[in-house]
Design a protein around this motif. Structure first.
Motif, PDB file in Angstrom:
ATOM      1  N   VAL A 240       0.843  -1.202   0.000  1.00 30.01           N
ATOM      2  CA  VAL A 240       0.000   0.000   0.000  1.00 30.01           C
ATOM      3  C   VAL A 240       0.875   1.247   0.000  1.00 30.01           C
ATOM      4  O   VAL A 240       0.621   2.195  -0.756  1.00 30.01           O
ATOM      5  N   TRP A 241       1.900   1.256   0.836  1.00 30.28           N
ATOM      6  CA  TRP A 241       2.799   2.406   0.928  1.00 30.28           C
ATOM      7  C   TRP A 241       3.516   2.667  -0.400  1.00 30.28           C
ATOM      8  O   TRP A 241       3.634   3.812  -0.835  1.00 30.28           O
ATOM      9  N   LEU A 242       3.985   1.587  -1.050  1.00 32.16           N
ATOM     10  CA  LEU A 242       4.752   1.741  -2.285  1.00 32.16           C
ATOM     11  C   LEU A 242       3.918   2.253  -3.452  1.00 32.16           C
ATOM     12  O   LEU A 242       4.422   2.960  -4.321  1.00 32.16           O
ATOM     13  N   VAL A 243       2.643   1.895  -3.505  1.00 31.91           N
ATOM     14  CA  VAL A 243       1.831   2.253  -4.679  1.00 31.91           C
ATOM     15  C   VAL A 243       0.822   3.356  -4.380  1.00 31.91           C
ATOM     16  O   VAL A 243      -0.015   3.664  -5.229  1.00 31.91           O
TER      17      VAL A 243
ATOM     18  N   ASP B 136       1.026   6.548  -4.319  1.00 33.29           N
ATOM     19  CA  ASP B 136       1.084   7.720  -5.200  1.00 33.29           C
ATOM     20  C   ASP B 136       0.640   7.430  -6.627  1.00 33.29           C
ATOM     21  O   ASP B 136       0.499   8.360  -7.425  1.00 33.29           O
ATOM     22  N   PHE B 137       0.426   6.179  -6.959  1.00 34.32           N
ATOM     23  CA  PHE B 137      -0.023   5.822  -8.304  1.00 34.32           C
ATOM     24  C   PHE B 137      -1.549   5.836  -8.346  1.00 34.32           C
ATOM     25  O   PHE B 137      -2.210   5.343  -7.442  1.00 34.32           O
ATOM     26  N   VAL B 138      -2.075   6.370  -9.415  1.00 35.11           N
ATOM     27  CA  VAL B 138      -3.526   6.523  -9.539  1.00 35.11           C
ATOM     28  C   VAL B 138      -4.052   5.526 -10.570  1.00 35.11           C
ATOM     29  O   VAL B 138      -3.420   5.315 -11.609  1.00 35.11           O
ATOM     30  N   ILE B 139      -5.184   4.920 -10.272  1.00 33.76           N
ATOM     31  CA  ILE B 139      -5.867   4.086 -11.262  1.00 33.76           C
ATOM     32  C   ILE B 139      -6.552   5.057 -12.219  1.00 33.76           C
ATOM     33  O   ILE B 139      -7.497   5.748 -11.828  1.00 33.76           O
ATOM     34  N   PRO B 140      -6.091   5.158 -13.463  1.00 36.33           N
ATOM     35  CA  PRO B 140      -6.561   6.213 -14.354  1.00 36.33           C
ATOM     36  C   PRO B 140      -8.077   6.237 -14.573  1.00 36.33           C
ATOM     37  O   PRO B 140      -8.693   7.304 -14.540  1.00 36.33           O
ATOM     38  N   SER B 141      -8.670   5.089 -14.756  1.00 36.82           N
ATOM     39  CA  SER B 141     -10.103   5.078 -15.063  1.00 36.82           C
ATOM     40  C   SER B 141     -10.972   5.373 -13.845  1.00 36.82           C
ATOM     41  O   SER B 141     -12.144   5.720 -13.992  1.00 36.82           O
ATOM     42  N   LEU B 142     -10.410   5.259 -12.650  1.00 38.51           N
ATOM     43  CA  LEU B 142     -11.179   5.511 -11.429  1.00 38.51           C
ATOM     44  C   LEU B 142     -10.784   6.813 -10.734  1.00 38.51           C
ATOM     45  O   LEU B 142     -11.577   7.376  -9.989  1.00 38.51           O
ATOM     46  N   GLY B 143      -9.548   7.241 -10.950  1.00 35.49           N
ATOM     47  CA  GLY B 143      -9.074   8.449 -10.296  1.00 35.49           C
ATOM     48  C   GLY B 143      -8.795   8.266  -8.807  1.00 35.49           C
ATOM     49  O   GLY B 143      -8.783   9.243  -8.067  1.00 35.49           O
ATOM     50  N   VAL B 144      -8.571   7.037  -8.375  1.00 34.46           N
ATOM     51  CA  VAL B 144      -8.241   6.779  -6.971  1.00 34.46           C
ATOM     52  C   VAL B 144      -6.864   6.143  -6.886  1.00 34.46           C
ATOM     53  O   VAL B 144      -6.367   5.575  -7.866  1.00 34.46           O
TER      54      VAL B 144
ATOM     55  N   ARG C  29      -3.910   3.639  -6.243  1.00 32.97           N
ATOM     56  CA  ARG C  29      -3.737   2.189  -6.338  1.00 32.97           C
ATOM     57  C   ARG C  29      -3.597   1.598  -4.936  1.00 32.97           C
ATOM     58  O   ARG C  29      -4.041   0.484  -4.657  1.00 32.97           O
ATOM     59  N   GLY C  30      -3.004   2.361  -4.027  1.00 33.60           N
ATOM     60  CA  GLY C  30      -2.880   1.911  -2.651  1.00 33.60           C
ATOM     61  C   GLY C  30      -4.231   1.679  -1.989  1.00 33.60           C
ATOM     62  O   GLY C  30      -4.381   0.775  -1.170  1.00 33.60           O
ATOM     63  N   ALA C  31      -5.222   2.482  -2.338  1.00 36.44           N
ATOM     64  CA  ALA C  31      -6.570   2.295  -1.780  1.00 36.44           C
ATOM     65  C   ALA C  31      -7.155   0.955  -2.209  1.00 36.44           C
ATOM     66  O   ALA C  31      -7.931   0.348  -1.463  1.00 36.44           O
ATOM     67  N   ALA C  32      -6.783   0.504  -3.385  1.00 32.94           N
ATOM     68  CA  ALA C  32      -7.267  -0.798  -3.854  1.00 32.94           C
ATOM     69  C   ALA C  32      -6.704  -1.931  -3.005  1.00 32.94           C
ATOM     70  O   ALA C  32      -7.358  -2.958  -2.828  1.00 32.94           O
ATOM     71  N   TYR C  33      -5.495  -1.736  -2.469  1.00 31.16           N
ATOM     72  CA  TYR C  33      -4.829  -2.790  -1.711  1.00 31.16           C
ATOM     73  C   TYR C  33      -4.959  -2.641  -0.195  1.00 31.16           C
ATOM     74  O   TYR C  33      -4.397  -3.444   0.548  1.00 31.16           O
ATOM     75  N   LEU C  34      -5.697  -1.644   0.279  1.00 33.81           N
ATOM     76  CA  LEU C  34      -5.877  -1.464   1.728  1.00 33.81           C
ATOM     77  C   LEU C  34      -6.435  -2.682   2.461  1.00 33.81           C
ATOM     78  O   LEU C  34      -6.067  -2.917   3.614  1.00 33.81           O
ATOM     79  N   PRO C  35      -7.311  -3.475   1.842  1.00 32.81           N
ATOM     80  CA  PRO C  35      -7.818  -4.627   2.584  1.00 32.81           C
ATOM     81  C   PRO C  35      -6.761  -5.690   2.906  1.00 32.81           C
ATOM     82  O   PRO C  35      -6.978  -6.488   3.820  1.00 32.81           O
ATOM     83  N   ILE C  36      -5.640  -5.686   2.221  1.00 30.74           N
ATOM     84  CA  ILE C  36      -4.627  -6.716   2.472  1.00 30.74           C
ATOM     85  C   ILE C  36      -4.061  -6.588   3.891  1.00 30.74           C
ATOM     86  O   ILE C  36      -4.150  -7.539   4.672  1.00 30.74           O
ATOM     87  N   PRO C  37      -3.503  -5.426   4.267  1.00 27.69           N
ATOM     88  CA  PRO C  37      -3.011  -5.354   5.650  1.00 27.69           C
ATOM     89  C   PRO C  37      -4.142  -5.353   6.682  1.00 27.69           C
ATOM     90  O   PRO C  37      -3.993  -5.918   7.772  1.00 27.69           O
ATOM     91  N   PHE C  38      -5.268  -4.744   6.342  1.00 25.91           N
ATOM     92  CA  PHE C  38      -6.403  -4.713   7.271  1.00 25.91           C
ATOM     93  C   PHE C  38      -6.884  -6.131   7.585  1.00 25.91           C
ATOM     94  O   PHE C  38      -7.045  -6.498   8.750  1.00 25.91           O
ATOM     95  N   CYS C  39      -7.083  -6.933   6.563  1.00 24.64           N
ATOM     96  CA  CYS C  39      -7.544  -8.308   6.778  1.00 24.64           C
ATOM     97  C   CYS C  39      -6.429  -9.177   7.348  1.00 24.64           C
ATOM     98  O   CYS C  39      -6.708 -10.135   8.068  1.00 24.64           O
ATOM     99  N   GLY C  40      -5.172  -8.849   7.071  1.00 26.36           N
ATOM    100  CA  GLY C  40      -4.069  -9.548   7.715  1.00 26.36           C
ATOM    101  C   GLY C  40      -4.130  -9.362   9.224  1.00 26.36           C
ATOM    102  O   GLY C  40      -3.977 -10.324   9.989  1.00 26.36           O
ATOM    103  N   LEU C  41      -4.394  -8.127   9.660  1.00 26.83           N
ATOM    104  CA  LEU C  41      -4.545  -7.865  11.085  1.00 26.83           C
ATOM    105  C   LEU C  41      -5.727  -8.631  11.668  1.00 26.83           C
ATOM    106  O   LEU C  41      -5.624  -9.228  12.742  1.00 26.83           O
ATOM    107  N   LEU C  42      -6.843  -8.634  10.946  1.00 27.72           N
ATOM    108  CA  LEU C  42      -8.012  -9.370  11.428  1.00 27.72           C
ATOM    109  C   LEU C  42      -7.748 -10.872  11.506  1.00 27.72           C
ATOM    110  O   LEU C  42      -8.185 -11.536  12.452  1.00 27.72           O
TER     111      LEU C  42
END
Length: 155
Positions: free
Chosen positions: A106-109, A111-119, A121-134
């Motif tokens: 999440v930290w590494l990506v 600053d990269f934006v998903i062009p078609s969504l304008g959000v 790329r790190g936001a797309a991967y936020l569930p990985i560490p969150f669910c890892g914690l869970l």
């Protein structure tokens, strides 16, 4: 933990329904309107990342994950209990890996934006560490319940 797991299942189900609607709209746009929305593919992929990780965490908590019970069923209850303790420990370690490396991803990506969504790329991967914690929390909770001799799987 049960409440968290229930919410994960609800969010996962909502994500699956929303992704199905987005894909349906894409197909309708492509074949009926001759113009499919540019954001639909990336949007559905981001949703899939989110709901799959939510469902994976909830699946571990609920005991509905894929596992092979042959070994556990073929040994004594005492040995099976030890196997379950080891499995919960291994799953907790897997959760730590998801937490640490998912946070790095999440930290590494970010600053990269998903062009078609304008959000981000790190936001797309936020569930990985969150669910890892869970998963770590669920595994530790299951480990402690098994250690005390309580029923581990959800009602």
């Amino acid at each position: 933990m049960r409440v968290i797991s229930d919410w994960l299942v609800k969010f996962g189900a909502a994500g699956l329904i929303l992704m199905t609607a987005i894909i349906g709209w894409q197909v309708f746009g492509r074949f009926v309107l001759n113009s499919s929305p540019s954001w639909s593919e990336q949007g559905s992929m981001v949703l899939m990342i989110w709901y799959v990780f939510f469902a994976a965490a909830a699946g571990f908590r609920e005991g509905s994950h894929i596992r092979i019970g042959l070994l556990e069923d073929s040994v004594s209850e005492s040995a099976a209990r030890k196997i379950r303790l080891v499995i919960n420990g291994v799953v907790a370690l897997f959760g730590v890996v998801l937490l640490v490396y998912g946070a790095q991803l999440v930290w590494l990506v970010w600053d990269f934006v998903i062009p078609s969504l304008g959000v981000s790329r790190g936001a797309a991967y936020l569930p990985i560490p969150f669910c890892g914690l869970l998963i770590v929390l669920f595994a530790v909770t299951n480990f402690m319940a098994e250690w005390r001799g309580e029923k581990v799987q959800a009602d």
